[in-house]
Design an enzyme around this catalytic site. Structure first.
Site, PDB file in Angstrom:
ATOM      1  N   GLU A  51     -29.304   0.662 -23.687  1.00 53.29           N
ATOM      2  CA  GLU A  51     -30.307   0.646 -24.916  1.00 53.29           C
ATOM      3  C   GLU A  51     -30.082  -0.306 -25.791  1.00 53.29           C
ATOM      4  O   GLU A  51     -28.757  -0.724 -26.054  1.00 53.29           O
ATOM      5  CB  GLU A  51     -29.999   2.140 -25.411  1.00 53.29           C
ATOM      6  CG  GLU A  51     -31.059   2.083 -26.564  1.00 53.29           C
ATOM      7  CD  GLU A  51     -31.065   3.546 -27.349  1.00 53.29           C
ATOM      8  OE1 GLU A  51     -30.338   4.312 -27.030  1.00 53.29           O
ATOM      9  OE2 GLU A  51     -32.096   3.968 -27.798  1.00 53.29           O
ATOM     10  N   CYS A 254     -33.798   6.777 -27.639  1.00 51.55           N
ATOM     11  CA  CYS A 254     -34.713   7.016 -29.002  1.00 51.55           C
ATOM     12  C   CYS A 254     -35.447   5.689 -29.271  1.00 51.55           C
ATOM     13  O   CYS A 254     -36.587   5.650 -29.799  1.00 51.55           O
ATOM     14  CB  CYS A 254     -33.676   7.482 -30.371  1.00 51.55           C
ATOM     15  SG  CYS A 254     -32.949   8.923 -30.135  1.00 51.55           S
ATOM     16  N   ASN A 385     -37.655  11.284 -24.033  1.00 51.29           N
ATOM     17  CA  ASN A 385     -36.376  11.249 -24.285  1.00 51.29           C
ATOM     18  C   ASN A 385     -35.765  12.175 -25.400  1.00 51.29           C
ATOM     19  O   ASN A 385     -36.357  11.898 -26.675  1.00 51.29           O
ATOM     20  CB  ASN A 385     -35.696   9.741 -24.646  1.00 51.29           C
ATOM     21  CG  ASN A 385     -34.284   9.808 -25.184  1.00 51.29           C
ATOM     22  OD1 ASN A 385     -33.326   9.735 -24.234  1.00 51.29           O
ATOM     23  ND2 ASN A 385     -34.119   9.534 -26.548  1.00 51.29           N
ATOM     24  N   GLU A 386     -35.205  13.084 -25.159  1.00 51.03           N
ATOM     25  CA  GLU A 386     -34.833  14.117 -26.262  1.00 51.03           C
ATOM     26  C   GLU A 386     -35.782  14.553 -27.023  1.00 51.03           C
ATOM     27  O   GLU A 386     -35.482  15.240 -28.076  1.00 51.03           O
ATOM     28  CB  GLU A 386     -33.703  13.576 -27.057  1.00 51.03           C
ATOM     29  CG  GLU A 386     -32.439  13.105 -26.169  1.00 51.03           C
ATOM     30  CD  GLU A 386     -31.362  12.638 -27.281  1.00 51.03           C
ATOM     31  OE1 GLU A 386     -31.576  12.556 -28.374  1.00 51.03           O
ATOM     32  OE2 GLU A 386     -30.169  12.347 -26.572  1.00 51.03           O
TER      33      GLU A 386
END
Ligand code: AHR
Length: 660
Positions: A51, A254, A385-386
């Site tokens: 990331e 994120c 994502n999440e």
């Protein structure tokens, strides 16, 4: 091993605070059932997650040495930043001029700003100097490619001089670029510094009066990883490659959903000529060039023999933090307007075409134009994502899911199960996965070392008829977020449980991968680095030992003690390609463990085995300055169908046995 199902309750109690501290001296027998066929496990079990956090890309893995090369830094991203951040206007030896940043007729609409030098007095001493990412590190005699786009607006064009200088102005290398014309044009030259310097500057000087526009001022080492143009920093990429990852998840985290609808990661903005890419504010608080874009990610995967696992946004932004267009902060998930969802769905389908489509298709042609006519063999694709599992999320996720399933049934889709090991979004994510019969779901958890040791049985209990698991992000966090041996060994113990459950857990990746020292938004990270040094953590070596010693068949083992309760964890696999049996033994206790190892059913053995051991003070960390370091050590040990081995205290040992 004692049946994990029955042990779970006991383990949870036994490993809650404080950590294991047992003194066990008697010999423990571990029997590896090499006489049984074993259980096939995932071939893609251990990989990495890249990331762009902690300056992992620009100033990190991406080998560009000029910071803010396209004058796009913005105070909206970071207070104090501006279009000329990292640049200094220079007037030397009586040269006179001014500098402005303009937007009229840029190289490309995605790259709107450029620098304009207005040179009043004759001479060759007016220009710009770039400080790089905290200095430019160059090596003596190595070749560097300097390039820029220029355009002469008024006055007679003269050649542009480029220099590598020490901070005090001492010359390291110099070259002349061809004269600019009235249109934007790229020119390049080679620079070969006469001396090494960790804190150099790149200087660009105009040589005649008039107005000269400059953009995309760039400096790359010639020797990037695999010598790719627009490539990656060789030492850092090599350190990553040495993990032997089976897959690379990218580009976030994120980062993918962004902290508002305006900075979701749009992969199409990251491909094509770099001067046409649209950089943007990164949710981690800095501007990213996306010079390391989706083409480069796919190419890196290929170069290191890993499967690509791109993550694309699901159509909602982060629920935890949101930046409004005026820069103020709030929270709460927002969905991409329904009217824009068809385009978002198309982006996903187009990515599959970009990766795998024939060169005759529009996006396949784009890949070929970038230098890769052959497909990248994309198999996995993660959406989201999440995210908080709301009706807004679910509706958008289903739209993408249904379209991919219909058009590309060959792609294995991965869903998301929230940011923790349990809870509302975890349950709702799994419920949605059940409803859609998703092949794989992505779990994330960052927990204390004790948590990992207390949940060694987590996946033993999972229903094999539901989705498979991708443990996309995990790390054992000490209270001070330091990468101690203790945290690394908790991860190692847990990874033995991932191997044991490798029929269910298809993939796992530690997070985050990279952290530039002095520029971190998150700790701990697997690999720390500066402009000149690489500092792998102890946890890195755990990942490396597992990555280099994966098997494809799990061999059951039995341990004649309450193994987990006494801080001992073991896994055993076979690597069918070589026939080797690989044992991973983790001792989280304070005393050495005398072991007796039985390789049941093994007929023929090599004369010896290699034992690679990572051990030391459980509180030790690999220091940022490199002065203290725990690394694995190799030894050759005698083996037989049954042999004794003493596992040191606080240790991971990987024993590789040649067998038939
Ligand atoms: O790994 C750092 C961050 O942790 C990731 O971006 C996010 O997915 C998680 O919350």
């Amino acid at each position: 091993m004692i049946a994990p199902l029955t042990l779970t309750a006991l383990i949870t109690v036994a490993f809650s605070d404080p950590p294991v501290s047992t003194a066990v001296a008697e010999k423990t027998t571990i029997t590896v059932r090499a006489d049984e066929p074993g259980k096939p496990i995932s071939r893609d079990l251990f990989g990495i997650f890249f990331e762009d956090i902690n300056d992992a890309a620009d100033g990190g893995l991406y080998a560009e040495l000029v910071q803010n090369r396209s004058f796009e830094y913005s105070p909206k991203t970071r207070r104090g930043w501006r279009t000329l951040t990292a640049w200094e206007f220079v007037e030397r030896d009586g040269g006179k001029g001014t500098i402005t940043v303009e937007q009229e007729a840029p190289i490309h609409v995605n790259n709107p700003h450029y620098a304009m030098l207005t040179i009043q007095s004759d001479g060759d001493r007016v220009g710009l100097r770039n400080e790089g990412f905290g200095g430019i590190a160059v090596k003596a005699g190595e070749e560097y490619t300097v390039s820029l786009f220029s355009r002469q607006l008024d006055g007679a064009a003269g050649p542009i001089k480029v220099r590598l200088e020490k901070r005090d102005g001492g010359l390291l290398a110099e070259a002349e670029l061809e004269k600019p014309s009235g249109e934007w044009k790229r020119s390049a030259a080679a620079l070969r510094p006469t001396a090494a310097c960790d804190d150099a500057r790149l200087v660009v000087l105009a040589t005649s009066p008039g107005r000269l526009a400059l953009d995309m001022v760039s400096l790359f080492p010639r020797a990037t990883f695999h010598n790719r143009p627009n490539g990656l920093r060789a030492d850092l990429a090599t350190t990553i490659a040495e993990l032997k990852p089976r897959f690379v998840r990218f580009p976030g985290g994120c980062l993918v959903h962004g902290d508002g609808l305006d900075n979701m990661y749009r992969w199409k903005d990251t491909v094509g000529p770099v001067e046409r890419r649209r950089g943007q504010r990164n949710l981690w608080g800095y501007d990213q060039t996306v010079g390391l874009g989706f083409f480069e990610f796919f190419q890196f995967c290929e170069d290191i023999g890993a499967r690509p696992l791109p993550v694309l946004p699901s159509g909602v932004c982060c629920q935890f933090r949101r930046t409004r267009p005026d820069g103020t902060r709030t929270a709460g998930q927002l969905g991409v307007p329904e009217s824009e969802m068809p385009a978002q769905v198309q982006d996903v389908l187009d990515l599959i075409e970009f990766a795998n489509g024939p060169v005759g298709t529009p996006w396949g042609a784009m890949r070929a134009a970038a230098g890769h006519p052959a497909p990248f063999n994309l198999q996995y694709l993660a959406i989201g994502n999440e995210e908080q599992i709301t009706p807004v999320f679910e509706q958008r996720f289903r739209m993408i899911h249904d379209a991919v399933k219909r058009r590309h049934p060959e792609i294995t889709l991965i869903g998301t199960a929230g940011p923790g090991p349990g809870g509302k979004d975890f349950d709702a994510g799994w419920k949605l996965a059940d409803a859609l019969r998703l092949p794989i779901i992505d779990e994330h958890y960052y927990e204390k070392p004790e948590w990992f040791l207390g949940h060694l049985g987590r996946y033993d209990k999972y229903d094999r008829n539901r989705s498979k698991v991708y443990l996309g992000e995990y790390a054992a966090h000490e209270r001070n977020r330091r990468s101690t041996l203790r945290s690394a060994l908790a991860e190692a113990a847990y990874m033995t449980s991932l191997e044991r459950n490798g029929d269910l857990v298809r993939m796992a990746s530690y997070a985050p991968l990279l952290g530039k020292i002095g520029h971190t938004q998150w700790n701990p990270n697997l690999i720390y680095f500066t402009n000149t040094a690489i500092r792998p953590t102890i946890n890195y070596y755990v990942q490396q030992l597992f990555g280099r010693n994966v098997g494809d068949v799990y061999l059951a083992n039995t341990v004649d003690t309450d193994e987990w309760a006494t801080g001992l964890t073991a896994s055993s696999v076979r690597e069918s390609r070589t026939g080797h049996i690989i044992l991973k033994l983790v001792n989280n206790g304070d005393s050495a463990r005398p072991l007796h190892i039985e390789l049941a059913g093994v007929k023929s053995l090599g004369p010896s085995a290699t034992a690679t051991v990572l051990t030391g003070d459980p509180k030790a960390v690999n220091s940022p300055d490199g002065s203290t370091r725990i690394e694995p050590r190799n030894a050759t040990i005698p083996v037989a169908a049954s042999f004794d081995y003493e596992l040191p205290a606080h240790a991971l040992a990987v024993i590789r046995v040649e067998s038939r």
